[in-house]
Write a protein that holds these residues in place. Sequence first.
Motif, PDB file in Angstrom:
ATOM      1  N   SER A  51       0.786  -1.329  -0.056  1.00  0.00           N
ATOM      2  CA  SER A  51       0.030  -0.023   0.060  1.00  0.00           C
ATOM      3  C   SER A  51       0.885   1.266   0.059  1.00  0.00           C
ATOM      4  CB  SER A  51      -0.850  -0.113   1.192  1.00  0.00           C
ATOM      5  OG  SER A  51      -1.662  -1.086   1.171  1.00  0.00           O
ATOM      6  N   SER A  52       2.234   1.170   0.761  1.00  0.00           N
ATOM      7  CA  SER A  52       2.898   2.367   0.862  1.00  0.00           C
ATOM      8  C   SER A  52       4.131   1.832   0.825  1.00  0.00           C
ATOM      9  CB  SER A  52       2.474   3.110   1.923  1.00  0.00           C
ATOM     10  OG  SER A  52       2.845   2.397   3.075  1.00  0.00           O
ATOM     11  N   LEU A  53       5.241   2.482   0.374  1.00  0.00           N
ATOM     12  CA  LEU A  53       6.641   2.242   0.465  1.00  0.00           C
ATOM     13  C   LEU A  53       7.260   2.355   1.635  1.00  0.00           C
ATOM     14  CD1 LEU A  53       8.033   2.862  -3.034  1.00  0.00           C
ATOM     15  CD2 LEU A  53       7.628   0.608  -2.166  1.00  0.00           C
ATOM     16  N   ASP A  54       8.166   1.576   2.294  1.00  0.00           N
ATOM     17  CA  ASP A  54       8.826   1.849   3.506  1.00  0.00           C
ATOM     18  C   ASP A  54      10.201   1.125   3.120  1.00  0.00           C
ATOM     19  OD1 ASP A  54       9.923   1.608   5.826  1.00  0.00           O
ATOM     20  OD2 ASP A  54       8.345   0.574   7.077  1.00  0.00           O
ATOM     21  N   GLU A  55      11.275   1.848   3.438  1.00  0.00           N
ATOM     22  CA  GLU A  55      12.519   1.450   3.140  1.00  0.00           C
ATOM     23  C   GLU A  55      12.939   0.258   3.667  1.00  0.00           C
ATOM     24  OE1 GLU A  55      17.041   3.077   4.004  1.00  0.00           O
ATOM     25  OE2 GLU A  55      15.467   4.617   3.577  1.00  0.00           O
ATOM     26  N   THR A  56      12.811   0.049   5.184  1.00  0.00           N
ATOM     27  CA  THR A  56      12.887  -1.179   5.757  1.00  0.00           C
ATOM     28  C   THR A  56      12.218  -2.474   5.405  1.00  0.00           C
ATOM     29  OG1 THR A  56      13.465   0.167   7.775  1.00  0.00           O
ATOM     30  CG2 THR A  56      13.199  -2.211   8.121  1.00  0.00           C
ATOM     31  N   ALA A  57      11.118  -2.223   5.160  1.00  0.00           N
ATOM     32  CA  ALA A  57      10.208  -3.275   4.482  1.00  0.00           C
ATOM     33  C   ALA A  57      10.600  -3.652   3.137  1.00  0.00           C
ATOM     34  CB  ALA A  57       8.775  -2.749   4.566  1.00  0.00           C
ATOM     35  N   LEU A  58      10.965  -2.574   2.277  1.00  0.00           N
ATOM     36  CA  LEU A  58      11.367  -2.814   0.927  1.00  0.00           C
ATOM     37  C   LEU A  58      12.577  -3.782   0.829  1.00  0.00           C
ATOM     38  CD1 LEU A  58      11.132  -2.329  -2.175  1.00  0.00           C
ATOM     39  CD2 LEU A  58      12.675  -0.158  -1.596  1.00  0.00           C
ATOM     40  N   LEU A  59      13.691  -3.261   1.769  1.00  0.00           N
ATOM     41  CA  LEU A  59      14.816  -4.099   1.834  1.00  0.00           C
ATOM     42  C   LEU A  59      14.654  -5.486   2.370  1.00  0.00           C
ATOM     43  CD1 LEU A  59      17.304  -1.389   3.131  1.00  0.00           C
ATOM     44  CD2 LEU A  59      16.946  -2.290   0.827  1.00  0.00           C
ATOM     45  N   LYS A  60      13.717  -5.444   3.325  1.00  0.00           N
ATOM     46  CA  LYS A  60      13.265  -6.789   3.727  1.00  0.00           C
ATOM     47  C   LYS A  60      12.945  -7.925   2.662  1.00  0.00           C
ATOM     48  CE  LYS A  60      10.802  -9.290   7.457  1.00  0.00           C
ATOM     49  NZ  LYS A  60       9.685  -9.152   8.567  1.00  0.00           N
ATOM     50  N   MET A  61      11.741  -7.246   1.948  1.00  0.00           N
ATOM     51  CA  MET A  61      11.206  -7.989   0.775  1.00  0.00           C
ATOM     52  C   MET A  61      12.209  -8.382  -0.218  1.00  0.00           C
ATOM     53  SD  MET A  61       7.554  -6.338   0.395  1.00  0.00           S
ATOM     54  CE  MET A  61       8.096  -4.582   0.718  1.00  0.00           C
ATOM     55  N   MET A  62      13.154  -7.683  -0.476  1.00  0.00           N
ATOM     56  CA  MET A  62      14.135  -7.930  -1.600  1.00  0.00           C
ATOM     57  C   MET A  62      15.073  -8.848  -1.067  1.00  0.00           C
ATOM     58  SD  MET A  62      13.366  -6.369  -4.248  1.00  0.00           S
ATOM     59  CE  MET A  62      12.484  -5.224  -4.885  1.00  0.00           C
ATOM     60  N   ALA A  63      15.195  -8.819   0.321  1.00  0.00           N
ATOM     61  CA  ALA A  63      16.100  -9.807   0.926  1.00  0.00           C
ATOM     62  C   ALA A  63      15.676 -11.138   0.774  1.00  0.00           C
ATOM     63  CB  ALA A  63      16.722  -9.589   2.283  1.00  0.00           C
ATOM     64  N   MET A  64      14.140 -11.405   0.978  1.00  0.00           N
ATOM     65  CA  MET A  64      13.337 -12.703   0.952  1.00  0.00           C
ATOM     66  C   MET A  64      13.491 -13.050  -0.249  1.00  0.00           C
ATOM     67  SD  MET A  64      10.337 -11.836   3.717  1.00  0.00           S
ATOM     68  CE  MET A  64       9.295 -12.011   2.531  1.00  0.00           C
ATOM     69  N   GLY A  65      13.627 -12.349  -1.339  1.00  0.00           N
ATOM     70  CA  GLY A  65      13.767 -12.820  -2.755  1.00  0.00           C
ATOM     71  C   GLY A  65      12.560 -12.357  -3.781  1.00  0.00           C
ATOM     72  N   ALA A  66      11.976 -11.129  -3.381  1.00  0.00           N
ATOM     73  CA  ALA A  66      10.998 -10.518  -4.203  1.00  0.00           C
ATOM     74  C   ALA A  66      11.522  -9.906  -5.567  1.00  0.00           C
ATOM     75  CB  ALA A  66      10.293  -9.829  -3.466  1.00  0.00           C
ATOM     76  N   ARG A  67      11.189 -10.309  -6.645  1.00  0.00           N
ATOM     77  CA  ARG A  67      11.763  -9.813  -7.688  1.00  0.00           C
ATOM     78  C   ARG A  67      11.340  -8.276  -7.967  1.00  0.00           C
ATOM     79  NH1 ARG A  67      15.041 -11.955 -11.662  1.00  0.00           N
ATOM     80  NH2 ARG A  67      13.814 -10.641 -13.136  1.00  0.00           N
ATOM     81  N   ARG A  68      10.216  -7.724  -7.624  1.00  0.00           N
ATOM     82  CA  ARG A  68       9.699  -6.484  -7.555  1.00  0.00           C
ATOM     83  C   ARG A  68       8.746  -5.967  -6.622  1.00  0.00           C
ATOM     84  NH1 ARG A  68      10.235  -4.179 -13.278  1.00  0.00           N
ATOM     85  NH2 ARG A  68      12.103  -5.272 -14.075  1.00  0.00           N
TER      86      ARG A  68
END
Length: 182
Positions: free
Chosen positions: A90-107
């Motif tokens: 729903s909204s971008l959060d820097e910490t959450a974004l980095l966590k999702m990318m670390a989990m393997g999310a492509r985008r």
Amino acid sequence: MQFGKDMALRLLIVDDSVEAAEAIVSGLRNAGIAVRPSRPETEDEFQSLIESQPQDMVLAAQNAGSVPLARVMEKVDASGKDLPVLVLVSSLDETALLKMMAMGARRVVLREHMDHVLHVLRAEWVDLEARRSYRRLDAQMREIERRCDALIDSSRDPIAYIHEGMHIRANAAYLEMFGFDS
């Protein structure tokens, strides 16, 4: 890449809200993308959909309760398939974004902006098709090399491939003719 009638996007949507999932599917269809959506309601159903049906992409809500994002990432990773996971937020959060990318999310996709969803989804679909095309071409190349090797080896005539003075490939008849062991 041509979207629409010729190809249908097989999309696995992991979201607790049926309405939100249907809104995304409607938006994709309105943009001219043929979609075959699946929406699992449990982890077991998600697992069986990954294993039984070919899927192109997973669109998973960051805060889905039916199948949590961490479990989605684990199951996709364990499947060994080239199945990109796009995370709806729903909204971008820097910490959450980095966590999702670390989990393997492509985008990461902004749920409220359909134009962003379309742009990211199309780009990821093009990337996916390019990877699939590369794997097909690589397999065809290995098959061609195997056939050429078999043809050269089965020939009674001496055959060698020499590049810049170095012997790259030679058959048994060539080796025998010049007295080489290998």
